[in-house]
Write an enzyme that holds these catalytic residues in place. Structure first.
Site, PDB file in Angstrom:
ATOM      1  N   SER A 138     -43.151  -5.321  -4.907  1.00  0.00           N
ATOM      2  CA  SER A 138     -42.261  -6.481  -4.872  1.00  0.00           C
ATOM      3  C   SER A 138     -42.463  -7.370  -6.082  1.00  0.00           C
ATOM      4  O   SER A 138     -41.644  -8.239  -6.361  1.00  0.00           O
ATOM      5  CB  SER A 138     -42.466  -7.285  -3.595  1.00  0.00           C
ATOM      6  OG  SER A 138     -43.771  -7.797  -3.528  1.00  0.00           O
ATOM      7  N   HIS A 191     -45.415 -13.500  -6.311  1.00  0.00           N
ATOM      8  CA  HIS A 191     -43.950 -13.442  -6.409  1.00  0.00           C
ATOM      9  C   HIS A 191     -43.428 -14.473  -7.402  1.00  0.00           C
ATOM     10  O   HIS A 191     -42.491 -14.212  -8.156  1.00  0.00           O
ATOM     11  CB  HIS A 191     -43.330 -13.686  -5.033  1.00  0.00           C
ATOM     12  CG  HIS A 191     -43.599 -12.580  -4.058  1.00  0.00           C
ATOM     13  ND1 HIS A 191     -43.452 -12.731  -2.697  1.00  0.00           N
ATOM     14  CD2 HIS A 191     -44.000 -11.301  -4.251  1.00  0.00           C
ATOM     15  CE1 HIS A 191     -43.744 -11.592  -2.095  1.00  0.00           C
ATOM     16  NE2 HIS A 191     -44.080 -10.710  -3.018  1.00  0.00           N
TER      17      HIS A 191
END
Length: 271
Positions: A138, A191
């Site tokens: 991710s 992230h």
């Protein structure tokens, strides 16, 4: 004799999924195979693949720099790997089809892995004084979403939410917060670092790391890569997606929608 009840229809068309998988470009296929291979390796109990390849800030040194490349393709479990594969596949396929296989290899093996990883280490170790390990593809999902958000912002600066106009470049940030709240053990900082590097990619500041097309053409011609490698996307074959561009309503030139159907997770391995 009673007639057996008919099975409910599948929520997707298997033939369309098969067609989509068969047309995936080369580098995207290799990344998916590597992710699956590392997950299968983690099933054995003799050697911990996650500990070997995760991004652990205090364990990254000259002899362990490989961690800056291994952490995106290693996952901590089946569902972690599955979610990230579902999220990454359409984004990476699109990137490779747009820019070519050699460019995708150069960027994802280089700055698109090492820069978000390096930024994470810098903040985690020297600012937060912590040592939380992270793994998961991710990091690439949010990086690509950040790049797409910048490109969309250039043609559609805002989207409406009730009476408010919100800049489109902020959409990955909302997604980052949403994933952190919805899923446990995700790395908000990881992230966020990926999104920041994605913004730089979308703004064009990472162009210096893109190999010159003249050099790529020479390599492709010398090695006959297009003829030897199936599903290879050459520098001249990469037409804004070698499969063409789907029409988008009310989209200006250069606008492409942000593919946010799936959101992956970078697994946080520490407290």
């Amino acid at each position: 004799m009673a007639t057996p009840a008919a099975l409910p229809p599948l929520p997707f068309n298997p033939s369309r999924v098969r067609t989509y998988l068969l047309r995936l470009p080369l580098f995207t296929r290799l990344v998916l195979i590597i992710i699956i291979a590392f997950w299968l390796l983690e099933l054995q109990t003799i050697w911990s693949v996650v500990h070997w390849g995760s991004l652990i800030p205090e364990e990254v040194g000259l002899s362990t720099m490989y961690r800056l490349n291994t952490y995106p393709v290693i996952h901590s479990g089946f569902f972690h790997a599955l979610l990230n594969v579902l999220a990454l596949t359409p984004l990476m396929e699109r990137f490779e089809a747009e820019h070519g296989t050699l460019t995708a290899v150069a960027l994802f093996v280089g700055p698109l892995s090492t820069f978000p990883g390096g930024l994470y280490i810098l903040i985690e170790r020297f600012i937060l004084h912590s040592n939380t390990a992270v793994v998961g593809a991710s990091i690439w999902v949010f990086l690509l979403l950040g790049s797409e958000a910048i490109r969309t912002f250039k043609s559609h600066p805002y989207f409406s939410l009730g009476n408010y106009k919100i800049p489109t470049w902020t959409s990955p940030l909302f997604a980052c917060v949403f994933v952190s709240l919805l899923m446990s053990n995700t790395s908000f900082l990881g992230h966020l670092c990926a999104i920041l590097i994605g913004y730089l990619l979308g703004l064009g500041y990472l162009k210096i790391f893109v190999p010159p097309e003249k050099a790529l053409r020479w390599i492709e011609g010398k090695l006959n890569l297009l003829g030897r490698l199936p599903h290879y996307v050459s520098v001249d074959q990469k037409t804004y997606g070698r499969y063409g561009v789907l029409p988008t309503p009310n989209a200006g030139d250069g606008d492409r929608p942000i593919p946010m159907s799936y959101l992956g997770t970078t697994q946080r391995l520490g407290p």
